[in-house]
Design a protein around this motif. Structure first.
Motif, PDB file in Angstrom:
ATOM      1  N   ASP A   1     -70.525   1.689  23.339  1.00 26.81           N
ATOM      2  CA  ASP A   1     -70.252   1.961  21.780  1.00 26.81           C
ATOM      3  C   ASP A   1     -67.812   1.871  22.409  1.00 26.81           C
ATOM      4  O   ASP A   1     -68.039   1.693  21.189  1.00 26.81           O
TER       5      ASP A   1
ATOM      6  N   ASP B   1     -84.956  -0.180  22.873  1.00 22.78           N
ATOM      7  CA  ASP B   1     -84.420   1.400  22.330  1.00 22.78           C
ATOM      8  C   ASP B   1     -82.942   0.916  21.349  1.00 22.78           C
ATOM      9  O   ASP B   1     -82.389   1.391  23.108  1.00 22.78           O
ATOM     10  N   ASP B   2     -82.333   0.902  20.847  1.00 21.48           N
ATOM     11  CA  ASP B   2     -81.437   0.397  21.100  1.00 21.48           C
ATOM     12  C   ASP B   2     -80.442   1.404  20.908  1.00 21.48           C
ATOM     13  O   ASP B   2     -79.022   1.096  20.889  1.00 21.48           O
ATOM     14  N   SER B   3     -80.213   2.607  20.490  1.00 20.39           N
ATOM     15  CA  SER B   3     -79.807   4.277  21.185  1.00 20.39           C
ATOM     16  C   SER B   3     -79.382   3.811  21.892  1.00 20.39           C
ATOM     17  O   SER B   3     -77.991   4.050  22.057  1.00 20.39           O
TER      18      SER B   3
ATOM     19  N   ASP C   1     -76.367   1.414  22.213  1.00 18.73           N
ATOM     20  CA  ASP C   1     -75.161   1.909  21.320  1.00 18.73           C
ATOM     21  C   ASP C   1     -74.946   2.710  22.082  1.00 18.73           C
ATOM     22  O   ASP C   1     -73.299   2.573  21.896  1.00 18.73           O
TER      23      ASP C   1
END
Length: 364
Positions: free
Chosen positions: A205, A196-198, A201
């Protein structure tokens, strides 16, 4: 005649005026000033420490039939030492060599050129030049100068980072990030998090590139380049030069090493060192270990190292992952906002892994 640095002028000369440790050494220093003498228990006995013999992990095999085997090596290293080396990582070796040369060139510049980036006067909040970690709070100063560059986007980096080092530093960051994402996804998948890229990220960040400079020291046995600490972020990518001096503390007994023992991470040509940070230990509910480490000084040749620090945004809420807590039965760490963790981390001198106490739930 070499100046005396035993009086109150040392702090002003090194820290406030921005001359750094290098300026002190260049002035003709023949013995270690009292402010840099580490208490005996903090000194590093080079001869007593063994070298960590684990070979580097070949990351090119992550994309082939040996994916599971390589993923297991990454997980095992994160669960035990919290440090591992990687080769075939996608960052050109010529770039790594250029980075080391560029770092030496930067720190060879006049103190006036570097001191414009001191915290109090820097023309940009993205760049900070300094010495030691927290000079105002340390009982003994660290034998290190550094330049720290926060990354927001390419345009701002090219506009604000020092002209002498910005292009090579930005290229290092750019070419490293796909490797970092792959490593993080391996660690998350092992915790039961579906790709899951979220979440990746969120954890990656913020990014920062540092160049560290450790000038030659007349008595390396009495000083440290960096004191005992764990990194507060997600993952750290570190380029060592060939001199060495990085030591990691063993968290738990293994077949070859005893808990509490310090081992040296020897430089491997073309390799990068990966270091698990506090945020990974927290979200994994203690399954992965952030590595307590420190750096020795040397009397023979000045040393450089170039880390990339990755971390969540300051406003992010951090807590152990729900699926891990469910499996473990209880959370070892409380939820917090990263900005509060950072304030605690940067408000104190290095002291091992004490920074984790901020988030630890006491088992009363």
């Amino acid at each position: 005649m070499a100046p005396s640095f035993d009086d109150a002028n040392l702090f002003n000369f090194v820290v406030r005026d921005g001359n750094g440790v290098k300026g002190m050494v260049d002035a003709g220093l023949s013995k270690v000033p009292r402010a840099y003498l580490q208490p005996p228990q903090e000194r590093i006995d080079k001869d007593a420490a063994r070298k960590h013999g684990q070979p580097p992990i070949d990351l090119s095999k992550l994309d082939g039939p040996k994916h599971d085997q390589v993923a297991e090596q990454i997980v095992r290293a994160a669960e035990s030492l919290g440090f591992f080396q990687v080769v075939n990582h996608g960052v050109p070796v010529e770039l790594l060599e250029s980075l080391k040369d560029t770092a030496h060139d930067f720190f060879s510049m006049s103190p006036e050129k570097k001191a414009v980036y001191r915290t109090e006067v820097s023309p940009t909040p993205l760049v900070k030049y300094g010495t030691s970690f927290m000079p105002q709070k340390e009982k003994a100063l660290e034998w290190k100068d550094y330049i720290s560059m926060q990354y927001t986007n390419d345009d701002e980096a090219l506009q604000h980072w020092p002209a002498e080092i910005k292009k090579v530093s930005l290229e290092y960051l750019r070419t490293s990030m796909s490797m970092v994402r792959k490593l993080l996804q391996v660690l998350l998948e092992n915790l039961g998090v579906k790709p899951d890229d979220s979440i990746t990220d969120v954890l990656l960040d913020k990014k920062m590139v540092n160049m560290n400079f450790y000038p030659t020291c007349p008595s390396p046995d009495l000083t440290v380049g960096v004191g005992r600490h764990s990194d507060m972020g997600t993952l750290t990518i570190l380029l060592q030069d060939g001199i060495g001096g990085l030591y990691v503390k063993i968290e738990e007994d293994s077949e070859f090493e005893k808990k509490g023992e310090w081992v040296e991470i020897p430089p491997v040509p073309g390799a990068l060192v990966i270091n698990v940070g506090d945020m990974i230990q927290i979200i994994s509910n203690g399954k992965y270990k952030s590595a307590e480490h420190r750096v020795r000084t040397t009397s023979t040749k000045s040393r450089v190292s170039i880390p990339i620090f990755t971390m969540p945004n300051a406003t992010a809420k951090i807590a152990p992952l729900p699926q891990v807590v469910e499996k473990d039965g209880q959370a070892l760490y409380r939820e917090f906002v990263l900005a509060d963790y950072m304030k605690n981390f940067f408000g104190n001198a290095h002291d091992g892994k004490k920074s984790l106490d901020f988030a630890t739930i006491n088992a009363a």
